[in-house]
Design a protein around this motif. Structure first.
Motif, PDB file in Angstrom:
ATOM      1  N   GLY A 125       0.788  -1.216   0.000  1.00  0.00           N
ATOM      2  CA  GLY A 125       0.000   0.000   0.000  1.00  0.00           C
ATOM      3  C   GLY A 125       0.821   1.268   0.000  1.00  0.00           C
ATOM      4  N   LEU A 126       0.137   2.398   0.069  1.00  0.00           N
ATOM      5  CA  LEU A 126       0.775   3.705   0.040  1.00  0.00           C
ATOM      6  C   LEU A 126       1.666   3.897   1.262  1.00  0.00           C
ATOM      7  CD1 LEU A 126       1.086   6.534  -1.185  1.00  0.00           C
ATOM      8  CD2 LEU A 126      -0.935   7.230   0.129  1.00  0.00           C
ATOM      9  N   GLY A 127       2.928   4.233   1.010  1.00  0.00           N
ATOM     10  CA  GLY A 127       3.876   4.467   2.093  1.00  0.00           C
ATOM     11  C   GLY A 127       4.359   3.211   2.772  1.00  0.00           C
ATOM     12  N   GLY A 128       3.935   2.052   2.266  1.00  0.00           N
ATOM     13  CA  GLY A 128       4.208   0.809   2.971  1.00  0.00           C
ATOM     14  C   GLY A 128       5.283  -0.053   2.338  1.00  0.00           C
ATOM     15  N   THR A 129       5.327  -1.273   2.847  1.00  0.00           N
ATOM     16  CA  THR A 129       6.235  -2.312   2.373  1.00  0.00           C
ATOM     17  C   THR A 129       5.452  -3.612   2.360  1.00  0.00           C
ATOM     18  OG1 THR A 129       6.960  -2.844   4.624  1.00  0.00           O
ATOM     19  CG2 THR A 129       8.214  -1.135   3.442  1.00  0.00           C
ATOM     20  N   GLN A 130       6.154  -4.708   2.168  1.00  0.00           N
ATOM     21  CA  GLN A 130       5.468  -6.001   2.191  1.00  0.00           C
ATOM     22  C   GLN A 130       4.922  -6.347   3.565  1.00  0.00           C
ATOM     23  OE1 GLN A 130       4.567  -7.568  -0.609  1.00  0.00           O
ATOM     24  NE2 GLN A 130       5.460  -5.699  -1.437  1.00  0.00           N
ATOM     25  N   TYR A 131       5.330  -5.570   4.604  1.00  0.00           N
ATOM     26  CA  TYR A 131       4.732  -5.740   5.930  1.00  0.00           C
ATOM     27  C   TYR A 131       3.216  -5.560   5.859  1.00  0.00           C
ATOM     28  CZ  TYR A 131       3.445  -4.587  10.756  1.00  0.00           C
ATOM     29  OH  TYR A 131       2.824  -4.549  11.982  1.00  0.00           O
ATOM     30  N   ASP A 132       2.744  -4.721   4.927  1.00  0.00           N
ATOM     31  CA  ASP A 132       1.308  -4.479   4.794  1.00  0.00           C
ATOM     32  C   ASP A 132       0.523  -5.772   4.606  1.00  0.00           C
ATOM     33  OD1 ASP A 132       2.119  -1.848   4.819  1.00  0.00           O
ATOM     34  OD2 ASP A 132       1.587  -1.437   2.724  1.00  0.00           O
ATOM     35  N   LEU A 133       1.166  -6.770   3.982  1.00  0.00           N
ATOM     36  CA  LEU A 133       0.489  -8.019   3.647  1.00  0.00           C
ATOM     37  C   LEU A 133       0.690  -9.097   4.698  1.00  0.00           C
ATOM     38  CD1 LEU A 133       1.546  -7.365   0.113  1.00  0.00           C
ATOM     39  CD2 LEU A 133      -0.768  -8.178   0.497  1.00  0.00           C
ATOM     40  N   GLY A 134       1.323  -8.737   5.825  1.00  0.00           N
ATOM     41  CA  GLY A 134       1.458  -9.670   6.933  1.00  0.00           C
ATOM     42  C   GLY A 134       2.032 -11.010   6.519  1.00  0.00           C
ATOM     43  N   TYR A 178       4.442 -18.789 -15.648  1.00  0.00           N
ATOM     44  CA  TYR A 178       3.603 -19.669 -14.825  1.00  0.00           C
ATOM     45  C   TYR A 178       2.377 -20.139 -15.600  1.00  0.00           C
ATOM     46  CZ  TYR A 178       6.413 -17.826 -11.011  1.00  0.00           C
ATOM     47  OH  TYR A 178       7.462 -17.479 -10.196  1.00  0.00           O
ATOM     48  N   GLU A 179       1.929 -21.302 -15.233  1.00  0.00           N
ATOM     49  CA  GLU A 179       0.670 -21.808 -15.793  1.00  0.00           C
ATOM     50  C   GLU A 179      -0.505 -21.020 -15.222  1.00  0.00           C
ATOM     51  OE1 GLU A 179      -1.781 -26.048 -16.215  1.00  0.00           O
ATOM     52  OE2 GLU A 179       0.093 -25.945 -15.078  1.00  0.00           O
ATOM     53  N   THR A 180      -0.404 -20.688 -13.923  1.00  0.00           N
ATOM     54  CA  THR A 180      -1.422 -19.888 -13.243  1.00  0.00           C
ATOM     55  C   THR A 180      -0.726 -18.734 -12.544  1.00  0.00           C
ATOM     56  OG1 THR A 180      -2.763 -21.872 -12.847  1.00  0.00           O
ATOM     57  CG2 THR A 180      -3.279 -19.916 -11.535  1.00  0.00           C
ATOM     58  N   PHE A 181      -1.296 -17.541 -12.663  1.00  0.00           N
ATOM     59  CA  PHE A 181      -0.661 -16.373 -12.058  1.00  0.00           C
ATOM     60  C   PHE A 181      -1.737 -15.483 -11.438  1.00  0.00           C
ATOM     61  CE2 PHE A 181       1.560 -12.202 -12.160  1.00  0.00           C
ATOM     62  CZ  PHE A 181       2.687 -12.565 -11.433  1.00  0.00           C
ATOM     63  N   HIS A 182      -1.605 -15.243 -10.128  1.00  0.00           N
ATOM     64  CA  HIS A 182      -2.582 -14.446  -9.397  1.00  0.00           C
ATOM     65  C   HIS A 182      -2.026 -13.042  -9.119  1.00  0.00           C
ATOM     66  CE1 HIS A 182      -4.757 -18.156  -8.903  1.00  0.00           C
ATOM     67  NE2 HIS A 182      -3.801 -18.689  -8.166  1.00  0.00           N
ATOM     68  N   VAL A 183      -2.932 -12.095  -8.916  1.00  0.00           N
ATOM     69  CA  VAL A 183      -2.569 -10.720  -8.578  1.00  0.00           C
ATOM     70  C   VAL A 183      -3.295 -10.337  -7.288  1.00  0.00           C
ATOM     71  CG1 VAL A 183      -2.588  -8.308  -9.318  1.00  0.00           C
ATOM     72  CG2 VAL A 183      -2.266 -10.139 -11.017  1.00  0.00           C
ATOM     73  N   MET A 184      -2.548  -9.725  -6.349  1.00  0.00           N
ATOM     74  CA  MET A 184      -3.117  -9.382  -5.062  1.00  0.00           C
ATOM     75  C   MET A 184      -2.575  -8.028  -4.616  1.00  0.00           C
ATOM     76  SD  MET A 184      -2.757 -11.508  -1.449  1.00  0.00           S
ATOM     77  CE  MET A 184      -3.040 -13.013  -2.384  1.00  0.00           C
ATOM     78  N   GLY A 185      -3.415  -7.233  -3.996  1.00  0.00           N
ATOM     79  CA  GLY A 185      -2.972  -5.944  -3.501  1.00  0.00           C
ATOM     80  C   GLY A 185      -3.661  -5.574  -2.214  1.00  0.00           C
ATOM     81  N   MET A 186      -2.970  -4.753  -1.414  1.00  0.00           N
ATOM     82  CA  MET A 186      -3.482  -4.273  -0.134  1.00  0.00           C
ATOM     83  C   MET A 186      -3.581  -2.756  -0.171  1.00  0.00           C
ATOM     84  SD  MET A 186      -4.353  -4.679   3.075  1.00  0.00           S
ATOM     85  CE  MET A 186      -4.676  -3.320   4.218  1.00  0.00           C
ATOM     86  N   CYS A 187      -4.736  -2.213   0.204  1.00  0.00           N
ATOM     87  CA  CYS A 187      -4.966  -0.766   0.252  1.00  0.00           C
ATOM     88  C   CYS A 187      -4.726  -0.167  -1.142  1.00  0.00           C
ATOM     89  CB  CYS A 187      -4.101  -0.127   1.330  1.00  0.00           C
ATOM     90  SG  CYS A 187      -4.487   1.621   1.614  1.00  0.00           S
ATOM     91  N   MET A 188      -3.830   0.810  -1.278  1.00  0.00           N
ATOM     92  CA  MET A 188      -3.567   1.361  -2.608  1.00  0.00           C
ATOM     93  C   MET A 188      -3.101   0.265  -3.552  1.00  0.00           C
ATOM     94  SD  MET A 188      -1.023   4.405  -3.863  1.00  0.00           S
ATOM     95  CE  MET A 188       0.461   3.376  -3.928  1.00  0.00           C
ATOM     96  N   GLY A 189      -2.388  -0.732  -3.011  1.00  0.00           N
ATOM     97  CA  GLY A 189      -1.974  -1.864  -3.830  1.00  0.00           C
ATOM     98  C   GLY A 189      -3.156  -2.608  -4.407  1.00  0.00           C
ATOM     99  N   ALA A 190      -4.299  -2.608  -3.691  1.00  0.00           N
ATOM    100  CA  ALA A 190      -5.507  -3.237  -4.222  1.00  0.00           C
ATOM    101  C   ALA A 190      -6.064  -2.434  -5.393  1.00  0.00           C
ATOM    102  CB  ALA A 190      -6.558  -3.374  -3.123  1.00  0.00           C
ATOM    103  N   LEU A 191      -6.012  -1.095  -5.292  1.00  0.00           N
ATOM    104  CA  LEU A 191      -6.432  -0.266  -6.431  1.00  0.00           C
ATOM    105  C   LEU A 191      -5.554  -0.548  -7.642  1.00  0.00           C
ATOM    106  CD1 LEU A 191      -7.024   3.207  -4.711  1.00  0.00           C
ATOM    107  CD2 LEU A 191      -8.738   1.476  -5.298  1.00  0.00           C
ATOM    108  N   LEU A 192      -4.248  -0.651  -7.408  1.00  0.00           N
ATOM    109  CA  LEU A 192      -3.333  -0.944  -8.511  1.00  0.00           C
ATOM    110  C   LEU A 192      -3.592  -2.329  -9.094  1.00  0.00           C
ATOM    111  CD1 LEU A 192      -0.079   0.565  -6.994  1.00  0.00           C
ATOM    112  CD2 LEU A 192      -1.214   1.332  -9.093  1.00  0.00           C
ATOM    113  N   ALA A 193      -3.877  -3.308  -8.215  1.00  0.00           N
ATOM    114  CA  ALA A 193      -4.177  -4.657  -8.699  1.00  0.00           C
ATOM    115  C   ALA A 193      -5.430  -4.657  -9.563  1.00  0.00           C
ATOM    116  CB  ALA A 193      -4.332  -5.615  -7.513  1.00  0.00           C
TER     117      ALA A 193
END
Length: 404
Positions: free
Chosen positions: A16-25, A76-91
């Motif tokens: 997310g905005l201002g964050g790191t991968q910590y946002d995704l726990g 990859y045969e299967t590829f998923h996209v995931m985002g948290m907060c602003m990262g979700a908007l980007l996803a």
């Protein structure tokens, strides 16, 4: 010559905005345990200082995740996209831009609307401020309590990290950066109906930044969508009270048995530790306890740690994993009424094999009454972590002895 067909399952996770991968726990770890190769992207303007965000525009963020997607998707045969907060908007914007169909999309706490209960009534005044040259760049939007977290102890951990200056999340962002988030929001509002892949939307009912209106919009706009509403978290759902439900919901949506993540971690081969390494680990543990930096205790514990309090003790019982231990420390804070809890080591640690033991004294004031506990802690160590903790009250000393 045809390019080789991708194999396996991959996922792109966006913070997310201002964050790191910590946002995704624990999301990266949980996905890896079920066989998904995860990939992180550090968004432009992140990983340094908040001022680095000033020249960044929304196109920079979306182009960054698009480049990462294009480099990875065919592997990859299967590829998923995931985002948290602003990262979700980007996803959401990425999957609409690329008409993603090779996997699924997960949007966590997507702020389609910035209208949560902690946002000020005058938030709409930001729009005219955007048009005053240079002003939005000079205004800071502080990251302040509750930091998107309902759990008192996890919130205290985050607060301590901010106070120490840990580089896990920006302490503030410029208002000019929020303007770019507003532009992203408009893109999602206009394009959500064109998202082609199955989508999971996870949102907390009490999200202080973005109300359930955001999740309801996505549920209505995205053609193939599943919505999960959480009842015991604020905005940072991957690290708050409902974090296990978030992981389980995501894994189930992606077609994995959520229990696999936990079972695999329990089958790890135990690797004995040298006495010197155990001494260092125990020293760090005691230092964290005695300086009241409880947030530093948890990384020293194995995820499947078993913690036991014996005899007639207010915290008596068995705590079966690290999350349960975090909840136990939160209970300790409640017993102390939010006042300081003083912990001292009353003896040097004695190490024998993979076990260490030392005397421990705990004191605090509850409702004006001094309370003291004395006993012994036994630690079992393996794989560089503490795998078991047992507390035994001292003989003849009541667990709730009041000092005079």
């Amino acid at each position: 010559m045809k390019a080789p067909k991708g194999a396996g399952t991959g996922a792109l996770l966006i913070h997310g905005l201002g964050g790191t991968q910590y946002d995704l726990g624990p999301m990266h770890k949980a996905l890896r345990r079920v066989g998904v190769e995860t990939h992180a992207v550090t968004l432009p303007g992140h990983g340094g200082q908040p001022e680095d965000l000033l020249p960044v525009v929304a196109e920079d963020w979306l182009d960054s995740v698009t480049r990462a997607y294009d480099e990875l998707v065919d592997k990859y045969e299967t590829f998923h996209v995931m985002g948290m907060c602003m990262g979700a908007l980007l996803a959401l914007a990425l999957c609409e831009r690329r008409q993603h169909r090779k996997g699924q999309l997960v949007a966590l706490s997507a702020p389609v609307f910035i209208d949560g209960w902690s946002t000020p009534w005058y938030r709409f005044l930001r729009y005219p401020v955007y048009h005053i040259p240079g002003l939005a760049a000079r205004i800071r939007v502080d990251e302040d309590e509750p930091f998107g977290i309902k759990n008192d102890l996890v919130r205290a951990v985050v607060k301590a990290k901010f106070e120490r200056g840990d580089n896990f999340h920006y302490r503030w962002v410029p208002l000019a950066c929020v303007r770019q988030v507003d532009r992203l929001r408009r893109w999602v509002l206009g394009g959500a109906h064109r998202i082609a892949c199955p989508t999971l939307v996870v949102h907390a009912r009490e999200d202080e930044l973005t109300s359930l209106r955001s999740a309801d919009f996505l549920e209505a706009a995205v053609p193939d969508v599943r919505k999960v509403v959480l009842e015991d978290s604020y905005h940072m759902i991957c690290v708050d009270n409902d974090r296990e439900q978030v992981v389980s919901s995501v894994l189930d949506f992606l077609g994995f048995d959520p229990a696999r993540a936990r079972r695999q971690s329990r089958r790890l081969v135990e690797v004995p530790m040298e006495a010197e390494a155990i001494g260092t680990l125990v020293g760090e543990y005691i230092a964290a306890l005695t300086t009241q930096h409880f947030e530093a205790v948890f990384p020293l514990l194995a995820p499947t740690v078993q913690w036991r309090h014996l005899a007639a003790h207010p915290l008596a019982g068995t705590y079966d994993d690290r999350d349960a231990v975090i909840a136990m420390f939160a209970r300790l804070g409640e017993l102390a009424g939010g006042q300081p809890v003083h912990i001292t080591a009353t003896s040097a640690p004695r190490i024998e094999g993979q076990t260490a033991e030392f005397g421990l004294a705990v004191s605090f004031v509850a409702d004006g009454v001094p309370v003291a506990w004395r006993g012994t802690q036994f630690l079992q160590c393996s794989n560089g972590r503490i795998t078991a903790v047992e507390y035994r009250p001292a003989a003849g000393v009541s667990a709730d002895t009041a000092t005079t």
